[in-house]
Motif scaffolding. Sequence first.
Motif, PDB file in Angstrom:
ATOM      1  N   TRP A  98       0.972  -1.627  -0.207  1.00  0.00           N
ATOM      2  CA  TRP A  98       0.269  -0.114  -0.058  1.00  0.00           C
ATOM      3  C   TRP A  98       1.225   1.217   0.043  1.00  0.00           C
ATOM      4  CZ3 TRP A  98      -2.632  -3.240   4.128  1.00  0.00           C
ATOM      5  CH2 TRP A  98      -3.146  -4.122   3.565  1.00  0.00           C
ATOM      6  N   ALA A  99       2.164   1.146   0.828  1.00  0.00           N
ATOM      7  CA  ALA A  99       2.893   2.127   0.764  1.00  0.00           C
ATOM      8  C   ALA A  99       4.333   2.175  -0.523  1.00  0.00           C
ATOM      9  CB  ALA A  99       3.120   2.577   2.599  1.00  0.00           C
ATOM     10  N   THR A 100       3.808   1.443  -1.171  1.00  0.00           N
ATOM     11  CA  THR A 100       5.344   1.298  -1.547  1.00  0.00           C
ATOM     12  C   THR A 100       4.107   1.466  -3.498  1.00  0.00           C
ATOM     13  OG1 THR A 100       6.714   0.512  -0.407  1.00  0.00           O
ATOM     14  CG2 THR A 100       7.623   0.297  -2.367  1.00  0.00           C
ATOM     15  N   PRO A 101       5.226   2.013  -4.096  1.00  0.00           N
ATOM     16  CA  PRO A 101       4.411   2.003  -5.447  1.00  0.00           C
ATOM     17  C   PRO A 101       5.141   1.301  -6.160  1.00  0.00           C
ATOM     18  CG  PRO A 101       6.422   4.412  -5.177  1.00  0.00           C
ATOM     19  CD  PRO A 101       6.103   3.388  -3.647  1.00  0.00           C
ATOM     20  N   ASN A 102       4.355   0.577  -7.295  1.00  0.00           N
ATOM     21  CA  ASN A 102       5.290  -0.762  -8.245  1.00  0.00           C
ATOM     22  C   ASN A 102       6.785  -0.547  -8.275  1.00  0.00           C
ATOM     23  OD1 ASN A 102       2.642  -1.486  -7.692  1.00  0.00           O
ATOM     24  ND2 ASN A 102       2.493  -1.098  -9.968  1.00  0.00           N
ATOM     25  N   GLY A 103       7.196   0.280  -8.641  1.00  0.00           N
ATOM     26  CA  GLY A 103       9.033   0.291  -9.387  1.00  0.00           C
ATOM     27  C   GLY A 103       9.301   0.735  -7.803  1.00  0.00           C
ATOM     28  N   ALA A 104       9.293   0.229  -6.510  1.00  0.00           N
ATOM     29  CA  ALA A 104       9.804   0.601  -5.610  1.00  0.00           C
ATOM     30  C   ALA A 104       9.997  -1.033  -4.425  1.00  0.00           C
ATOM     31  CB  ALA A 104       9.762   1.950  -5.104  1.00  0.00           C
ATOM     32  N   ARG A 105       9.286  -1.052  -5.466  1.00  0.00           N
ATOM     33  CA  ARG A 105       8.972  -2.638  -4.210  1.00  0.00           C
ATOM     34  C   ARG A 105      10.611  -3.344  -3.650  1.00  0.00           C
ATOM     35  NH1 ARG A 105       2.709  -5.010  -5.476  1.00  0.00           N
ATOM     36  NH2 ARG A 105       2.291  -3.043  -4.651  1.00  0.00           N
ATOM     37  N   ASN A 106      11.114  -3.700  -4.883  1.00  0.00           N
ATOM     38  CA  ASN A 106      12.538  -4.436  -4.611  1.00  0.00           C
ATOM     39  C   ASN A 106      12.924  -3.305  -3.649  1.00  0.00           C
ATOM     40  OD1 ASN A 106      11.830  -6.332  -6.055  1.00  0.00           O
ATOM     41  ND2 ASN A 106      13.055  -5.761  -7.830  1.00  0.00           N
ATOM     42  N   LEU A 107      13.413  -2.007  -3.916  1.00  0.00           N
ATOM     43  CA  LEU A 107      13.290  -1.079  -2.553  1.00  0.00           C
ATOM     44  C   LEU A 107      13.264  -0.919  -1.323  1.00  0.00           C
ATOM     45  CD1 LEU A 107      14.302   1.768  -4.380  1.00  0.00           C
ATOM     46  CD2 LEU A 107      16.551   0.462  -3.301  1.00  0.00           C
ATOM     47  N   THR A 108      11.552  -1.472  -1.365  1.00  0.00           N
ATOM     48  CA  THR A 108      11.262  -1.658  -0.075  1.00  0.00           C
ATOM     49  C   THR A 108      11.660  -2.653   0.769  1.00  0.00           C
ATOM     50  OG1 THR A 108       9.625  -0.379  -0.525  1.00  0.00           O
ATOM     51  CG2 THR A 108       8.990  -1.861   1.008  1.00  0.00           C
ATOM     52  N   LEU A 109      11.355  -3.789  -0.139  1.00  0.00           N
ATOM     53  CA  LEU A 109      12.268  -5.553   0.648  1.00  0.00           C
ATOM     54  C   LEU A 109      13.587  -5.192   1.031  1.00  0.00           C
ATOM     55  CD1 LEU A 109      11.083  -7.677  -1.630  1.00  0.00           C
ATOM     56  CD2 LEU A 109      10.152  -7.496   0.370  1.00  0.00           C
TER      57      LEU A 109
END
Length: 75
Positions: free
Chosen positions: A22-33
């Motif tokens: 919810w708080a992460t845009p699709n392009g930044a999910r790897n960075l969030t992980l």
Amino acid sequence: MVFSSVEFLALFLPLFFIALPWATPNGARNLTLCFGSWVFYAWWRPVFLLLIVGITFVAWFLGREIARSGDAVSA
């Protein structure tokens, strides 16, 4: 922090599951992980955070080099 600890099950895991979709845009999910993994390891032993960050960047750089050399061979 271990996977069966109260801190992980009650704090880290729910917050991470909320932050990822919810708080992460699709392009930044790897960075969030990646950042979530760093926080998890730093919570256990902050001293090892520099090591895991260094390993992450070395693996990323080597992966890019492998991909680039594979492109040169197939061309």
